[in-house]
Scaffold this motif. Structure first.
Motif, PDB file in Angstrom:
ATOM      1  N   GLY A  18      51.624 -29.165 -51.966  1.00  0.00           N
ATOM      2  CA  GLY A  18      50.887 -29.473 -50.750  1.00  0.00           C
ATOM      3  C   GLY A  18      50.187 -28.244 -50.216  1.00  0.00           C
ATOM      4  N   GLU A  19      49.226 -28.466 -49.334  1.00  0.00           N
ATOM      5  CA  GLU A  19      48.488 -27.376 -48.704  1.00  0.00           C
ATOM      6  C   GLU A  19      48.361 -27.658 -47.207  1.00  0.00           C
ATOM      7  OE1 GLU A  19      44.761 -26.342 -50.478  1.00  0.00           O
ATOM      8  OE2 GLU A  19      45.421 -26.893 -52.504  1.00  0.00           O
ATOM      9  N   ALA A  20      48.157 -26.596 -46.436  1.00  0.00           N
ATOM     10  CA  ALA A  20      47.975 -26.747 -44.992  1.00  0.00           C
ATOM     11  C   ALA A  20      47.019 -25.675 -44.501  1.00  0.00           C
ATOM     12  CB  ALA A  20      49.319 -26.636 -44.273  1.00  0.00           C
ATOM     13  N   GLY A  21      46.219 -26.033 -43.510  1.00  0.00           N
ATOM     14  CA  GLY A  21      45.245 -25.098 -42.967  1.00  0.00           C
ATOM     15  C   GLY A  21      45.662 -24.467 -41.654  1.00  0.00           C
ATOM     16  N   SER A  22      46.848 -24.836 -41.169  1.00  0.00           N
ATOM     17  CA  SER A  22      47.331 -24.272 -39.905  1.00  0.00           C
ATOM     18  C   SER A  22      48.853 -24.231 -39.921  1.00  0.00           C
ATOM     19  CB  SER A  22      46.860 -25.128 -38.727  1.00  0.00           C
ATOM     20  OG  SER A  22      47.509 -26.387 -38.741  1.00  0.00           O
ATOM     21  N   ALA A  23      49.416 -23.474 -38.982  1.00  0.00           N
ATOM     22  CA  ALA A  23      50.869 -23.386 -38.876  1.00  0.00           C
ATOM     23  C   ALA A  23      51.481 -24.744 -38.541  1.00  0.00           C
ATOM     24  CB  ALA A  23      51.250 -22.357 -37.814  1.00  0.00           C
ATOM     25  N   ALA A  24      50.863 -25.450 -37.606  1.00  0.00           N
ATOM     26  CA  ALA A  24      51.388 -26.757 -37.195  1.00  0.00           C
ATOM     27  C   ALA A  24      51.392 -27.746 -38.360  1.00  0.00           C
ATOM     28  CB  ALA A  24      50.553 -27.307 -36.032  1.00  0.00           C
ATOM     29  N   GLY A  26      51.450 -26.995 -41.544  1.00  0.00           N
ATOM     30  CA  GLY A  26      52.444 -26.562 -42.511  1.00  0.00           C
ATOM     31  C   GLY A  26      53.857 -26.941 -42.106  1.00  0.00           C
ATOM     32  N   LEU A  27      54.199 -26.714 -40.833  1.00  0.00           N
ATOM     33  CA  LEU A  27      55.532 -27.082 -40.350  1.00  0.00           C
ATOM     34  C   LEU A  27      55.788 -28.573 -40.493  1.00  0.00           C
ATOM     35  CD1 LEU A  27      56.139 -24.980 -37.097  1.00  0.00           C
ATOM     36  CD2 LEU A  27      57.514 -24.977 -39.190  1.00  0.00           C
ATOM     37  N   ALA A  28      54.754 -29.374 -40.237  1.00  0.00           N
ATOM     38  CA  ALA A  28      54.905 -30.827 -40.329  1.00  0.00           C
ATOM     39  C   ALA A  28      55.133 -31.290 -41.765  1.00  0.00           C
ATOM     40  CB  ALA A  28      53.672 -31.511 -39.745  1.00  0.00           C
ATOM     41  N   LYS A  29      54.581 -30.558 -42.728  1.00  0.00           N
ATOM     42  CA  LYS A  29      54.671 -30.981 -44.132  1.00  0.00           C
ATOM     43  C   LYS A  29      55.951 -30.540 -44.829  1.00  0.00           C
ATOM     44  CE  LYS A  29      49.810 -31.606 -45.360  1.00  0.00           C
ATOM     45  NZ  LYS A  29      48.759 -31.280 -46.343  1.00  0.00           N
ATOM     46  N   ILE A  30      56.602 -29.494 -44.316  1.00  0.00           N
ATOM     47  CA  ILE A  30      57.793 -28.973 -44.995  1.00  0.00           C
ATOM     48  C   ILE A  30      58.898 -30.016 -45.163  1.00  0.00           C
ATOM     49  CG2 ILE A  30      59.724 -27.342 -44.767  1.00  0.00           C
ATOM     50  CD1 ILE A  30      57.712 -25.264 -43.821  1.00  0.00           C
ATOM     51  N   PRO A  31      59.294 -30.750 -44.112  1.00  0.00           N
ATOM     52  CA  PRO A  31      60.364 -31.741 -44.313  1.00  0.00           C
ATOM     53  C   PRO A  31      59.945 -32.874 -45.238  1.00  0.00           C
ATOM     54  CG  PRO A  31      59.447 -31.909 -42.092  1.00  0.00           C
ATOM     55  CD  PRO A  31      58.901 -30.649 -42.695  1.00  0.00           C
ATOM     56  N   GLU A  32      58.657 -33.182 -45.252  1.00  0.00           N
ATOM     57  CA  GLU A  32      58.164 -34.259 -46.114  1.00  0.00           C
ATOM     58  C   GLU A  32      58.101 -33.836 -47.585  1.00  0.00           C
ATOM     59  OE1 GLU A  32      53.812 -36.237 -47.120  1.00  0.00           O
ATOM     60  OE2 GLU A  32      54.115 -35.226 -45.203  1.00  0.00           O
ATOM     61  N   LEU A  33      57.599 -32.635 -47.840  1.00  0.00           N
ATOM     62  CA  LEU A  33      57.384 -32.172 -49.210  1.00  0.00           C
ATOM     63  C   LEU A  33      58.573 -31.404 -49.782  1.00  0.00           C
ATOM     64  CD1 LEU A  33      53.702 -30.915 -48.815  1.00  0.00           C
ATOM     65  CD2 LEU A  33      54.465 -33.081 -49.794  1.00  0.00           C
ATOM     66  N   PRO A  35      59.260 -28.110 -50.141  1.00  0.00           N
ATOM     67  CA  PRO A  35      58.811 -27.154 -51.165  1.00  0.00           C
ATOM     68  C   PRO A  35      59.897 -26.143 -51.529  1.00  0.00           C
ATOM     69  CG  PRO A  35      57.954 -26.531 -49.020  1.00  0.00           C
ATOM     70  CD  PRO A  35      58.614 -27.865 -48.831  1.00  0.00           C
ATOM     71  N   ASP A  36      59.882 -25.689 -52.762  1.00  0.00           N
ATOM     72  CA  ASP A  36      60.793 -24.630 -53.192  1.00  0.00           C
ATOM     73  C   ASP A  36      60.329 -23.272 -52.673  1.00  0.00           C
ATOM     74  OD1 ASP A  36      62.520 -26.296 -54.811  1.00  0.00           O
ATOM     75  OD2 ASP A  36      60.869 -26.427 -56.237  1.00  0.00           O
ATOM     76  N   LEU A  37      59.021 -23.157 -52.426  1.00  0.00           N
ATOM     77  CA  LEU A  37      58.446 -21.906 -51.949  1.00  0.00           C
ATOM     78  C   LEU A  37      57.269 -22.202 -51.028  1.00  0.00           C
ATOM     79  CD1 LEU A  37      58.181 -18.760 -52.140  1.00  0.00           C
ATOM     80  CD2 LEU A  37      56.616 -19.146 -54.055  1.00  0.00           C
ATOM     81  N   VAL A  38      57.231 -21.518 -49.883  1.00  0.00           N
ATOM     82  CA  VAL A  38      56.098 -21.632 -48.957  1.00  0.00           C
ATOM     83  C   VAL A  38      55.337 -20.304 -48.982  1.00  0.00           C
ATOM     84  CG1 VAL A  38      55.379 -22.004 -46.569  1.00  0.00           C
ATOM     85  CG2 VAL A  38      57.371 -23.227 -47.478  1.00  0.00           C
ATOM     86  N   VAL A  39      54.043 -20.378 -49.280  1.00  0.00           N
ATOM     87  CA  VAL A  39      53.191 -19.189 -49.292  1.00  0.00           C
ATOM     88  C   VAL A  39      52.416 -19.149 -47.976  1.00  0.00           C
ATOM     89  CG1 VAL A  39      51.356 -17.943 -50.498  1.00  0.00           C
ATOM     90  CG2 VAL A  39      52.988 -19.342 -51.798  1.00  0.00           C
ATOM     91  N   ILE A  40      52.518 -18.035 -47.260  1.00  0.00           N
ATOM     92  CA  ILE A  40      51.984 -17.953 -45.904  1.00  0.00           C
ATOM     93  C   ILE A  40      50.997 -16.803 -45.761  1.00  0.00           C
ATOM     94  CG2 ILE A  40      52.607 -17.516 -43.478  1.00  0.00           C
ATOM     95  CD1 ILE A  40      55.338 -18.743 -44.072  1.00  0.00           C
ATOM     96  N   ASP A  41      49.882 -17.081 -45.107  1.00  0.00           N
ATOM     97  CA  ASP A  41      48.933 -16.040 -44.703  1.00  0.00           C
ATOM     98  C   ASP A  41      49.298 -15.638 -43.277  1.00  0.00           C
ATOM     99  OD1 ASP A  41      46.764 -14.405 -44.162  1.00  0.00           O
ATOM    100  OD2 ASP A  41      45.301 -15.775 -45.032  1.00  0.00           O
ATOM    101  N   LEU A  42      49.142 -14.369 -42.944  1.00  0.00           N
ATOM    102  CA  LEU A  42      49.465 -13.928 -41.578  1.00  0.00           C
ATOM    103  C   LEU A  42      48.405 -14.334 -40.571  1.00  0.00           C
ATOM    104  CD1 LEU A  42      51.007 -10.361 -41.994  1.00  0.00           C
ATOM    105  CD2 LEU A  42      52.163 -12.561 -41.789  1.00  0.00           C
ATOM    106  N   THR A  43      47.176 -14.589 -41.037  1.00  0.00           N
ATOM    107  CA  THR A  43      46.096 -14.970 -40.138  1.00  0.00           C
ATOM    108  C   THR A  43      45.887 -16.475 -40.202  1.00  0.00           C
ATOM    109  OG1 THR A  43      45.012 -12.840 -40.503  1.00  0.00           O
ATOM    110  CG2 THR A  43      43.675 -14.589 -39.530  1.00  0.00           C
ATOM    111  N   LEU A  44      46.274 -17.159 -39.142  1.00  0.00           N
ATOM    112  CA  LEU A  44      46.169 -18.614 -39.069  1.00  0.00           C
ATOM    113  C   LEU A  44      45.448 -18.989 -37.779  1.00  0.00           C
ATOM    114  CD1 LEU A  44      49.825 -19.415 -40.207  1.00  0.00           C
ATOM    115  CD2 LEU A  44      47.744 -19.680 -41.579  1.00  0.00           C
TER     116      LEU A  44
END
Length: 201
Positions: A18-24, A26-33, A35-44
């Motif tokens: 999965g992919e996400a364009g914002s912190a919100a 991404g947080l919403a998708k974690i319980p659904e997907l 993931p074994d690993l979340v890759v995060i950019d510091l600038t959101l």
């Protein structure tokens, strides 16, 4: 994100779930997907990656996170690890090291550059890293975020809106920054912030 997806697509045992364009988002998708690993950019667009890391660890403890950022690891690397990241990778070396970094974090290890690893080890044994320690290290994560926005020319009211805090709180952060950095007034703070941001472009 497209570039990372292309790198992962070449690996038979890895896939993007999965992919996400914002912190919100991404947080919403974690319980659904899950993931074994979340890759995060510091600038959101909605909050910093450091805040997102803290939210993930609070809401989904143990989730493995790897930070991929353009920001200087000397300033943000240790902050990201303290916030819950298991690795920190600069974007300038992402193409050559991303898959290796992802595999290490997935295996339960940590991934940082040799330079950051040396710096952290020297601090852990009570030594001082080479060169003079940066006064920036005295700032809290929120103060660092305010300093960066000041350096990018963002007005106090806009900083408050972007960080979801009051203008009075922004002013309090500005006062703490000046005190910690030994700056005498607002003009000196702005000059310092602009120079600091310019040096990292």
């Amino acid at each position: 994100r497209y570039g990372l997806a292309q790198l992962v697509a070449e690996e038979a045992d890895l896939e993007i779930c999965g992919e996400a364009g914002s912190a919100a988002e991404g947080l919403a998708k974690i319980p659904e997907l899950q993931p074994d690993l979340v890759v995060i950019d510091l600038t959101l667009p909605d909050k910093t990656g450091l805040e997102l890391l803290k939210d993930i660890q609070a809401m989904h403890p143990g989730t493995r996170c790897l930070v991929l950022s353009m920001h200087d690891e000397g300033v943000y690397g240790e902050r990201a690890l303290r916030a819950g990241a298991r690795g920190y990778l600069m974007k300038e070396v992402a193409a050559s090291q991303f898959v290796n970094a992802a595999r290490r974090v997935l295996a339960g290890a940590m991934f940082v550059s040799d330079a950051l690893n040396t710096r952290m080890l020297e601090q852990a044994v009570g030594g001082r890293p080479p060169g003079s320690p940066s006064p920036i290290e005295r700032l809290s994560d929120r103060e660092l975020e305010v300093l960066e926005k000041i350096g990018r020319g963002v007005a106090t009211k806009n900083i408050a809106d972007q960080m979801n805090i009051s203008p009075r709180t922004v002013e309090a952060h500005r006062a703490h920054i000046k005190e910690k950095l030994g700056l005498t007034d607002g003009a000196e703070l702005v000059r310092f912030a602009v120079q600091w941001v310019d040096e990292r472009r």
